[in-house]
Design a protein around this motif. Sequence first.
Motif, PDB file in Angstrom:
ATOM      1  N   ALA A 130       0.840  -1.205   0.000  1.00  0.00           N
ATOM      2  CA  ALA A 130       0.000   0.000   0.000  1.00  0.00           C
ATOM      3  C   ALA A 130       0.876   1.258   0.000  1.00  0.00           C
ATOM      4  O   ALA A 130       0.669   2.174  -0.796  1.00  0.00           O
ATOM      5  N   PHE A 131       1.869   1.284   0.883  1.00  0.00           N
ATOM      6  CA  PHE A 131       2.740   2.467   0.949  1.00  0.00           C
ATOM      7  C   PHE A 131       3.533   2.650  -0.341  1.00  0.00           C
ATOM      8  O   PHE A 131       3.667   3.757  -0.846  1.00  0.00           O
ATOM      9  N   VAL A 132       4.047   1.533  -0.845  1.00  0.00           N
ATOM     10  CA  VAL A 132       4.847   1.622  -2.085  1.00  0.00           C
ATOM     11  C   VAL A 132       3.986   2.203  -3.206  1.00  0.00           C
ATOM     12  O   VAL A 132       4.388   3.143  -3.900  1.00  0.00           O
ATOM     13  N   LEU A 133       2.794   1.641  -3.377  1.00  0.00           N
ATOM     14  CA  LEU A 133       1.935   2.118  -4.469  1.00  0.00           C
ATOM     15  C   LEU A 133       1.573   3.593  -4.290  1.00  0.00           C
ATOM     16  O   LEU A 133       1.590   4.378  -5.239  1.00  0.00           O
ATOM     17  N   GLN A 134       1.251   3.954  -3.036  1.00  0.00           N
ATOM     18  CA  GLN A 134       0.875   5.358  -2.782  1.00  0.00           C
ATOM     19  C   GLN A 134       2.011   6.310  -3.142  1.00  0.00           C
ATOM     20  O   GLN A 134       1.801   7.315  -3.834  1.00  0.00           O
ATOM     21  N   PHE A 135       3.214   5.979  -2.694  1.00  0.00           N
ATOM     22  CA  PHE A 135       4.306   6.924  -2.908  1.00  0.00           C
ATOM     23  C   PHE A 135       4.850   6.862  -4.333  1.00  0.00           C
ATOM     24  O   PHE A 135       5.324   7.874  -4.852  1.00  0.00           O
ATOM     25  N   VAL A 136       4.755   5.694  -4.968  1.00  0.00           N
ATOM     26  CA  VAL A 136       5.132   5.635  -6.382  1.00  0.00           C
ATOM     27  C   VAL A 136       4.195   6.531  -7.190  1.00  0.00           C
ATOM     28  O   VAL A 136       4.631   7.325  -8.034  1.00  0.00           O
ATOM     29  N   MET A 137       2.901   6.447  -6.894  1.00  0.00           N
ATOM     30  CA  MET A 137       1.945   7.273  -7.638  1.00  0.00           C
ATOM     31  C   MET A 137       2.110   8.751  -7.300  1.00  0.00           C
ATOM     32  O   MET A 137       1.920   9.610  -8.157  1.00  0.00           O
ATOM     33  N   LEU A 138       2.478   9.023  -6.046  1.00  0.00           N
ATOM     34  CA  LEU A 138       2.728  10.418  -5.676  1.00  0.00           C
ATOM     35  C   LEU A 138       3.889  10.966  -6.510  1.00  0.00           C
ATOM     36  O   LEU A 138       3.851  12.084  -7.013  1.00  0.00           O
ATOM     37  N   GLY A 139       4.926  10.136  -6.662  1.00  0.00           N
ATOM     38  CA  GLY A 139       6.072  10.545  -7.473  1.00  0.00           C
ATOM     39  C   GLY A 139       5.714  10.691  -8.939  1.00  0.00           C
ATOM     40  O   GLY A 139       6.140  11.641  -9.604  1.00  0.00           O
ATOM     41  N   LEU A 140       4.919   9.753  -9.448  1.00  0.00           N
ATOM     42  CA  LEU A 140       4.602   9.770 -10.879  1.00  0.00           C
ATOM     43  C   LEU A 140       3.562  10.829 -11.241  1.00  0.00           C
ATOM     44  O   LEU A 140       3.689  11.524 -12.243  1.00  0.00           O
ATOM     45  N   MET A 141       2.536  10.941 -10.423  1.00  0.00           N
ATOM     46  CA  MET A 141       1.395  11.789 -10.796  1.00  0.00           C
ATOM     47  C   MET A 141       1.381  13.125 -10.066  1.00  0.00           C
ATOM     48  O   MET A 141       0.633  14.020 -10.442  1.00  0.00           O
ATOM     49  N   GLY A 142       2.160  13.240  -8.987  1.00  0.00           N
ATOM     50  CA  GLY A 142       2.153  14.488  -8.223  1.00  0.00           C
ATOM     51  C   GLY A 142       0.987  14.531  -7.255  1.00  0.00           C
ATOM     52  O   GLY A 142       0.085  13.690  -7.325  1.00  0.00           O
ATOM     53  N   PRO A 143       1.008  15.520  -6.358  1.00  0.00           N
ATOM     54  CA  PRO A 143      -0.030  15.570  -5.329  1.00  0.00           C
ATOM     55  C   PRO A 143      -1.323  16.259  -5.788  1.00  0.00           C
ATOM     56  O   PRO A 143      -2.310  16.232  -5.084  1.00  0.00           O
ATOM     57  N   PHE A 144      -1.288  16.890  -6.946  1.00  0.00           N
ATOM     58  CA  PHE A 144      -2.461  17.671  -7.369  1.00  0.00           C
ATOM     59  C   PHE A 144      -3.601  16.762  -7.825  1.00  0.00           C
ATOM     60  O   PHE A 144      -3.360  15.733  -8.441  1.00  0.00           O
ATOM     61  N   PRO A 145      -4.829  17.161  -7.536  1.00  0.00           N
ATOM     62  CA  PRO A 145      -5.961  16.300  -7.889  1.00  0.00           C
ATOM     63  C   PRO A 145      -6.163  16.189  -9.394  1.00  0.00           C
ATOM     64  O   PRO A 145      -5.999  17.176 -10.116  1.00  0.00           O
ATOM     65  N   LYS A 146      -6.467  14.991  -9.834  1.00  0.00           N
ATOM     66  CA  LYS A 146      -6.713  14.727 -11.261  1.00  0.00           C
ATOM     67  C   LYS A 146      -8.154  14.256 -11.421  1.00  0.00           C
ATOM     68  O   LYS A 146      -8.743  13.701 -10.499  1.00  0.00           O
ATOM     69  N   LYS A 147      -8.653  14.454 -12.605  1.00  0.00           N
ATOM     70  CA  LYS A 147     -10.011  13.992 -12.865  1.00  0.00           C
ATOM     71  C   LYS A 147     -10.153  13.797 -14.374  1.00  0.00           C
ATOM     72  O   LYS A 147      -9.506  14.519 -15.140  1.00  0.00           O
ATOM     73  N   VAL A 148     -10.974  12.854 -14.768  1.00  0.00           N
ATOM     74  CA  VAL A 148     -11.207  12.712 -16.210  1.00  0.00           C
ATOM     75  C   VAL A 148     -12.592  13.295 -16.533  1.00  0.00           C
ATOM     76  O   VAL A 148     -13.464  13.346 -15.663  1.00  0.00           O
ATOM     77  N   PRO A 149     -12.757  13.723 -17.763  1.00  0.00           N
ATOM     78  CA  PRO A 149     -14.083  14.246 -18.134  1.00  0.00           C
ATOM     79  C   PRO A 149     -15.125  13.131 -18.028  1.00  0.00           C
ATOM     80  O   PRO A 149     -14.779  11.950 -18.048  1.00  0.00           O
ATOM     81  N   ARG A 150     -16.377  13.541 -17.940  1.00  0.00           N
ATOM     82  CA  ARG A 150     -17.448  12.531 -17.923  1.00  0.00           C
ATOM     83  C   ARG A 150     -17.281  11.579 -19.098  1.00  0.00           C
ATOM     84  O   ARG A 150     -16.899  12.006 -20.190  1.00  0.00           O
ATOM     85  N   PHE A 151     -17.555  10.282 -18.881  1.00  0.00           N
ATOM     86  CA  PHE A 151     -17.436   9.326 -19.979  1.00  0.00           C
ATOM     87  C   PHE A 151     -18.484   9.609 -21.059  1.00  0.00           C
ATOM     88  O   PHE A 151     -18.281   9.313 -22.213  1.00  0.00           O
ATOM     89  N   PHE A 152     -19.594  10.129 -20.669  1.00  0.00           N
ATOM     90  CA  PHE A 152     -20.567  10.573 -21.681  1.00  0.00           C
ATOM     91  C   PHE A 152     -21.436  11.686 -21.090  1.00  0.00           C
ATOM     92  O   PHE A 152     -21.550  11.815 -19.868  1.00  0.00           O
ATOM     93  N   SER A 153     -21.989  12.517 -21.963  1.00  0.00           N
ATOM     94  CA  SER A 153     -22.923  13.560 -21.527  1.00  0.00           C
ATOM     95  C   SER A 153     -24.300  13.235 -22.075  1.00  0.00           C
ATOM     96  O   SER A 153     -24.427  12.748 -23.205  1.00  0.00           O
ATOM     97  N   PHE A 154     -25.319  13.520 -21.287  1.00  0.00           N
ATOM     98  CA  PHE A 154     -26.682  13.290 -21.778  1.00  0.00           C
ATOM     99  C   PHE A 154     -27.005  14.285 -22.900  1.00  0.00           C
ATOM    100  O   PHE A 154     -26.596  15.448 -22.836  1.00  0.00           O
ATOM    101  N   PRO A 155     -27.762  13.843 -23.901  1.00  0.00           N
ATOM    102  CA  PRO A 155     -28.335  14.843 -24.811  1.00  0.00           C
ATOM    103  C   PRO A 155     -29.429  15.593 -24.045  1.00  0.00           C
ATOM    104  O   PRO A 155     -30.069  15.008 -23.166  1.00  0.00           O
ATOM    105  N   GLU A 156     -29.604  16.863 -24.350  1.00  0.00           N
ATOM    106  CA  GLU A 156     -30.603  17.633 -23.583  1.00  0.00           C
ATOM    107  C   GLU A 156     -32.000  17.331 -24.114  1.00  0.00           C
ATOM    108  O   GLU A 156     -32.344  17.707 -25.232  1.00  0.00           O
ATOM    109  N   ILE A 157     -32.783  16.624 -23.317  1.00  0.00           N
ATOM    110  CA  ILE A 157     -34.156  16.291 -23.733  1.00  0.00           C
ATOM    111  C   ILE A 157     -35.129  16.636 -22.600  1.00  0.00           C
ATOM    112  O   ILE A 157     -34.736  16.725 -21.443  1.00  0.00           O
TER     113      ILE A 157
END
Lengths: 477, 320
Positions: B119-146
Amino acid sequence: MKGRKVWVVFLVALLALLVAACQPKEVVKTVVVTKEVKEEVVVTKEVEVVKTVEVEVEKAKGACAPQSFDELPKDKDGNPIIKIGVPIPLSAPGSVTGGQAMQIAANIAVDHINSKGGVMGKYKVDVVFYDTSGLPERGRAGAEYLITQECVNAIAGEYHSAAGLQEKEVAHKYGILAVFAETWNDKITAAQYPEVFRIAPASSMVAEADAKFFKDMGVQWVAIVAENTDYGVPASEATKERLAKYGIESEIYLAEQGTPDFAALVSRIVEAVQNKEGKKGVLVLITGETSYNFEQQAVDGGLAPAEDLIFVANQVAANHAEFWANVPDGNYMAFRRVGVVPALTADNPVAQKFIEDYKKATKDPDRFPESYAFEMYDSLMLVVAAIEKAQSLKTEDLIKALESFNSRENGYQGAQGIYYFLYGTQNPVPEGVPEWMWHQWPDPAILFLQYTEQGQSVNDACVIWPDAYKTCDYQYP
Amino acid sequence: MEWLIAEACGSFPYLLRLILEGLLIGVIYSLMALGLTLIFSVLNIVSFSHGEFYMIGGYVVYTVLHHFKQVPGLVAVFLAAVVTFLIGAVFERLFLQPMAKGQVDRPNEYAILVTFGLAFVLQFVMLGLMGPFPKKVPRFFSFPEIDLGFLRTTRTTLFLGKIPLPGSRIFAAIIALIALGAMLYFMYRTWTGWALQAVSQDRNAAAVVGINPLNMNTLAFALGGMLAGLAGAVLVSVFSWVPWVGVPASAKSFVIIVLGGMGSIPGSLVGGLILGVVESLGTGCWPNPATAQAYRDVFGLVIFALVLLVKPTGLFGRKL
């Protein structure tokens, strides 16, 4: 089996009692004054009224800061260096966004000082960072470490009030100067410790601005979503009190820092909003990354944007790249900006130099420094200015030097403005003036901005309040 | 009835909204807890790195979608499943098999330490690779407006009458449901699934009939990690992602598997839903709005404590 049922009923009753006991109660305010005497016996007594009494005290042993320039430690090239401690949050649950921005700003300040030969042209500055995670216990441990192990001459920085409240106690215990950059809790300066100064606004100043903003926007009910910390709780209560003064109803919703899921809370606020008449408001007093989760989920949950609702996101929204990555539907959100905006820095060469270097350091030509970056830079510069003015490293001389910046005319020109402190040991806070005005910079600018388009740069965001700086009206969807 | 609802929790649509929201997140809790259950029942260890597989799953999706913007979200979710499966398999082979082979003294303590270490290894490896800033991906899909009256959509939200439901959560819950269905099919309708169940019931008897318990260990740990990774992969469009995002998720999984019954697959499914709904109702209906969200985790733990008092083996647990 019967016996087990009895136990279950008993334990349920016990749990109910515990929960009931945990409900907030009115607390009778008492003030605890702690004196330290020569024998190092701590005498604590409770009194009803705060009185400013100057007491000659001998500070706790353990601080190892050099008291003269001859005692300064040397770097590897043999040059004397002045160490300044910088406690900031660099890991969760603290605001890493804030901490990293402050770290960049501190490094720029050191470059600027040392490129001119250092303090008084001959003593280089070295900052020692300590990651407080925004936690009180780490704030206390960090201040102890910086003062007793790293032998720093002063502390500058901090983002979270929870950590800052502890750091101020340690700084006071050892008699080390502390200039707080971004801690808003009133108590930071209300304790009236000679060593403690603040260049961020006090929570009460911000609460007043928030209440005036909502009043001017014609809002009749406000949901205050605050973090359950030493910053969020008093800030939300101060805001509620001031909103009431303007006849605006409000409700406080507390959340733990680091909470990812706000769906039920959003539903609760939507339900409350639907049952209120007139214009409504939402004010986010959750700092750092946690605020992004709430803000995007407010959009997903149908709370914002809305035609009769003004949504004020947390101030970290000013970091536009990160805000849009995490709150992609945050258009129409307003946010409070403490500190200057680009238009207010045009005539200030100190600010211009800092802004230019900050953009280079962050590799983002559109990134205008956040208020906490400005404050970090200026807090270090103030410490250096105090040393240069005092020509001494002794805390009492540094306090006198900072207190000599006692009016706008006599103030110190920083990147964010002219710093001065109206009240301190030479001029105690008079009756009728809030206690937190002690060593408090009285002039931080508080503005409200609004993003109107997705992906908009903070530089293009509209200034919607106050009228003096307004560039456009609040836009509804 | 209406009076009772109004007294307890406002209006009926509001109550329904809270329940639906609880079920949406509960499905994902179930997916994650199922992974932990699988690991516990086959390997007889509690993995303290489960939350980090959840975290890795989210980061894989983020990395794929960040660098290859044309890749569909579902493909990224699939890749997250593959990566977390492989990490789980390699880790089990390298660090947990010696324990299963009897090459380790004090195996119980070893399992705790080694999974904590991961757990610690994975956490700190990802901290090193991705940095501490929050990441997010866009919505996988958006509803059409109906707008069909009762059913209305905006880009982000589906409205059932007055009840708004977040699109990103609906999508995440649907993928989680598909994954759960596939996993249940695998466990109850395939030879390998039966083999896993056989090992969880009696390792020696399973070995006698030709099942290799060591291979089943590897498969169970990899599948468990993969399910957590899938949960993270679908939620990275809902929550901001940081290297320590798995810590609270992991804690919820522990609550669910004890609530549902250690080692019980139906228990982890039902436990996840119960926890989701209880947290949602608790936050939405707690009389004091100021403390409702702050007590969110407490509501789940109260139910957890009550179930343990009444039925110490959990809802579907085997008799001790």
